[in-house]
Design a protein around this motif. Structure first.
Motif, PDB file in Angstrom:
ATOM      1  N   GLY A  31       0.818  -1.207   0.000  1.00  0.00           N
ATOM      2  CA  GLY A  31       0.000   0.000   0.000  1.00  0.00           C
ATOM      3  C   GLY A  31       0.851   1.255   0.000  1.00  0.00           C
ATOM      4  O   GLY A  31       1.961   1.286  -0.554  1.00  0.00           O
ATOM      5  N   THR A  32       0.347   2.307   0.648  1.00  0.00           N
ATOM      6  CA  THR A  32       1.032   3.599   0.676  1.00  0.00           C
ATOM      7  C   THR A  32       0.940   4.225   2.059  1.00  0.00           C
ATOM      8  O   THR A  32      -0.043   4.047   2.778  1.00  0.00           O
ATOM      9  CB  THR A  32       0.416   4.584  -0.341  1.00  0.00           C
ATOM     10  N   GLY A  49      -7.976   2.816   2.035  1.00  0.00           N
ATOM     11  CA  GLY A  49      -8.083   1.447   1.543  1.00  0.00           C
ATOM     12  C   GLY A  49      -7.367   0.485   2.464  1.00  0.00           C
ATOM     13  O   GLY A  49      -6.318   0.824   3.028  1.00  0.00           O
ATOM     14  N   ILE A  50      -7.938  -0.714   2.644  1.00  0.00           N
ATOM     15  CA  ILE A  50      -7.298  -1.711   3.498  1.00  0.00           C
ATOM     16  C   ILE A  50      -7.698  -3.099   3.028  1.00  0.00           C
ATOM     17  O   ILE A  50      -8.839  -3.343   2.633  1.00  0.00           O
ATOM     18  CB  ILE A  50      -7.669  -1.500   4.979  1.00  0.00           C
ATOM     19  N   ASP A  51      -6.749  -4.016   3.052  1.00  0.00           N
ATOM     20  CA  ASP A  51      -6.978  -5.404   2.680  1.00  0.00           C
ATOM     21  C   ASP A  51      -6.165  -6.277   3.623  1.00  0.00           C
ATOM     22  O   ASP A  51      -4.961  -6.072   3.780  1.00  0.00           O
ATOM     23  CB  ASP A  51      -6.549  -5.639   1.222  1.00  0.00           C
ATOM     24  N   ARG A  87      -1.421  -8.466   2.939  1.00  0.00           N
ATOM     25  CA  ARG A  87      -2.123  -7.312   3.483  1.00  0.00           C
ATOM     26  C   ARG A  87      -1.691  -6.045   2.765  1.00  0.00           C
ATOM     27  O   ARG A  87      -0.633  -5.999   2.124  1.00  0.00           O
ATOM     28  CB  ARG A  87      -1.847  -7.164   4.978  1.00  0.00           C
ATOM     29  N   SER A  88      -2.498  -5.023   2.882  1.00  0.00           N
ATOM     30  CA  SER A  88      -2.191  -3.743   2.252  1.00  0.00           C
ATOM     31  C   SER A  88      -3.052  -2.666   2.898  1.00  0.00           C
ATOM     32  O   SER A  88      -4.193  -2.922   3.297  1.00  0.00           O
ATOM     33  CB  SER A  88      -2.464  -3.806   0.742  1.00  0.00           C
ATOM     34  N   ALA A  89      -2.510  -1.467   3.005  1.00  0.00           N
ATOM     35  CA  ALA A  89      -3.271  -0.336   3.540  1.00  0.00           C
ATOM     36  C   ALA A  89      -2.772   0.952   2.899  1.00  0.00           C
ATOM     37  O   ALA A  89      -1.569   1.112   2.660  1.00  0.00           O
ATOM     38  CB  ALA A  89      -3.140  -0.255   5.060  1.00  0.00           C
ATOM     39  N   ALA A 108       5.687  -1.055   0.873  1.00  0.00           N
ATOM     40  CA  ALA A 108       4.813   0.113   0.764  1.00  0.00           C
ATOM     41  C   ALA A 108       5.584   1.325   0.263  1.00  0.00           C
ATOM     42  O   ALA A 108       6.747   1.518   0.614  1.00  0.00           O
ATOM     43  CB  ALA A 108       4.174   0.425   2.119  1.00  0.00           C
ATOM     44  N   GLY A 109       4.935   2.151  -0.540  1.00  0.00           N
ATOM     45  CA  GLY A 109       5.516   3.421  -0.935  1.00  0.00           C
ATOM     46  C   GLY A 109       5.303   4.448   0.149  1.00  0.00           C
ATOM     47  O   GLY A 109       4.230   4.505   0.772  1.00  0.00           O
TER      48      GLY A 109
END
Length: 289
Positions: A31-32, A49-51, A87-89, A108-109
């Motif tokens: 994510g970022t 956003g979240i996964d 996961r990602s956020a 993540a960026g």
């Protein structure tokens, strides 16, 4: 009494934090992460956003922490060696400009802007962008790129294969170490002094100095080419090694560049009066060996 609050975020939402925030600690995967320094108003979090598992947020005694439970329980080495996080956020944090910021990311960026306190960013493969930071800066990356503009404090960068680019630097000491990533440093003529040290194994190193630079120069490569846009410096080939040495101005500052097989270039920048009119990628003119 200190403010103590906790949240578990599994859906996009916004939070405004009551009480002061003097330190921010973010631990993210994919994510970022966007951190913005602000002059007024409460600290805020915007999760767009979240996964995967929920993102945990804690505000305790002026310290704001954003991350995951399992990252809090493992060492940073354990985070980096883990192959799959699933996961990602995407999160934006607005904090007081004078707060200190620490961001540790895997994939993540990261963007940090407008911070006057100290900033530390550690990453594996995510790219890092730093803009308008007036406090001290430290970055560590494995393969992610680091791009910075308008840094005003001391700068310390470590990279394995990620490229490092720093432009319009107006602060104090700059120290950069790289294995195979390329390093580009652009010093502003408005900087109070020059104290620059760059080491690399195979990455190329380019340093653009103002035309009025005042420093003792010692730069060289074992087998790579060198170029120099300053006629007052000596360019020598001795026993296969190529070196640039000498003094610019009174020699009050220090510039030291060392690489094994990468190219080394010292470029001449504009004077302070026409700094804003000169292109950042102006070519070097001078001796080439």
């Amino acid at each position: 009494m200190p403010v103590e609050s906790e949240w578990s975020l599994s859906t996009p939402q916004n939070i405004a934090f009551e009480g002061p925030v003097t330190a921010l600690d973010v631990r993210a995967v994919n994510g970022t992460v966007n951190v913005v320094g602000a002059d007024g108003g409460p600290a805020r979090l915007e999760l767009t956003g979240i996964d995967g598992p929920p993102l945990k947020v804690a505000h305790q005694g002026g310290r704001l922490t954003v991350g995951y439970d399992d990252m809090a329980q493992k060492s940073r080495l354990g985070w980096f060696s883990r192959k799959s996080w699933n996961r990602s956020a995407d999160v934006t944090l607005t904090v007081p400009a004078e707060a200190s910021v620490t961001v540790t990311v895997v994939g993540a960026g990261t963007v940090v802007s407008g911070i006057a306190g100290s900033t530390k960013v550690q990453g594996v493969s995510g790219d890092t962008t730093l803009v308008g930071l007036t406090g001290d800066v430290r970055t560590e990356t494995v393969s992610g790129r680091v791009e910075a503009q308008g840094l005003g404090g001391d700068v310390r960068c470590n990279a394995v294969s990620g490229d490092l680019t720093v432009v319009e630097c107006t602060g104090g000491r700059i120290k950069a170490d790289s294995v195979s990533g390329n390093v580009v440093i652009d010093l502003s003529p408005t900087a109070p002094g020059t104290d620059l040290a760059v080491t690399s194994v195979s990455g190329e190193v380019a340093v653009r100095l103002p035309a009025t630079a005042d420093a003792t120069v010692e730069a060289g490569t074992t087998v790579g080419p060198v170029s120099c846009a300053f006629g007052e410096l000596r360019v020598q080939d001795q026993f296969g090694a190529r070196n640039i040495t000498g003094r610019l101005g009174s020699g009050h500052g220090r510039i030291k560049v060392t690489t094994l097989s990468g190219a080394v270039a010292l470029l001449r920048g504009p004077d302070a009066d026409d700094w804003t009119d000169a292109p950042a990628g102006a070519p070097a003119r001078g001796k080439v060996l």
